[in-house]
Design a protein around this motif. Structure first.
Motif, short mmCIF file in Angstrom:
data_model
loop_
_atom_site.label_atom_id
_atom_site.label_comp_id
_atom_site.label_asym_id
_atom_site.label_seq_id
_atom_site.Cartn_x
_atom_site.Cartn_y
_atom_site.Cartn_z
N VAL A 1 0.84 -1.20 0.00
CA VAL A 1 0.00 0.00 0.00
C VAL A 1 0.88 1.25 0.00
O VAL A 1 0.63 2.19 -0.76
CB VAL A 1 -0.96 0.00 1.22
N ARG A 2 1.89 1.29 0.83
CA ARG A 2 2.78 2.46 0.90
C ARG A 2 3.50 2.69 -0.43
O ARG A 2 3.65 3.84 -0.86
CB ARG A 2 3.81 2.27 2.01
N THR B 1 2.47 1.71 -3.42
CA THR B 1 1.44 2.16 -4.38
C THR B 1 1.13 3.64 -4.18
O THR B 1 1.03 4.39 -5.15
CB THR B 1 0.16 1.32 -4.22
N GLU B 2 0.99 4.08 -2.94
CA GLU B 2 0.72 5.49 -2.66
C GLU B 2 1.86 6.38 -3.13
O GLU B 2 1.63 7.50 -3.61
CB GLU B 2 0.49 5.70 -1.16
N ALA B 3 3.09 5.91 -3.01
CA ALA B 3 4.24 6.71 -3.44
C ALA B 3 4.28 6.87 -4.96
O ALA B 3 4.72 7.90 -5.48
CB ALA B 3 5.54 6.07 -2.95
N GLU C 1 1.48 6.53 -7.07
CA GLU C 1 0.26 7.14 -7.59
C GLU C 1 0.43 8.65 -7.78
O GLU C 1 0.96 9.34 -6.91
CB GLU C 1 -0.93 6.88 -6.66
N ARG D 1 10.47 9.37 -2.31
CA ARG D 1 9.82 9.81 -3.54
C ARG D 1 10.41 11.15 -3.95
O ARG D 1 10.44 12.09 -3.15
CB ARG D 1 8.32 9.94 -3.32
#
Length: 61
Positions: free
Chosen positions: A13-14, A16-18, A20, A41
Motif C-alpha cells: 500500500v505504501r 502504491t501510494e508513493a 500514484e 519519492r
C-alpha cells in the motif's frame, strides 16, 4: 547469501501510494537486512522552454 525481502500488504500500500500521481520522478525503496526501512519519492516537474510564467508542458494521454 542475501536475505529475502520481507514484504507485506502494508508495504504494498505504501509503495502504491508513493507511485500514484507521479508523472515524472523516482520512487526508491531502501532495504536493510532484508527489511524495507524507507521509501523515498522524488518528484520532478518539466516545463517547455525556460521562460518564467509559462505553463507546464502537457503530454497527450
Amino acid at each position: 547469501m542475501a536475505k529475502p525481502v520481507e514484504l507485506n500488504e502494508n508495504w504494498l500500500v505504501r509503495i502504491t501510494e508513493a507511485v500514484e500521481g507521479l508523472k515524472y520522478g523516482t520512487v526508491q525503496i531502501v532495504v536493510h537486512d532484508g527489511r524495507i526501512v524507507q521509501i523515498e519519492r522524488t518528484e520532478r516537474f518539466r516545463y517547455e522552454g525556460s521562460v518564467e510564467g509559462k505553463q507546464p508542458a502537457r503530454k497527450a494521454e
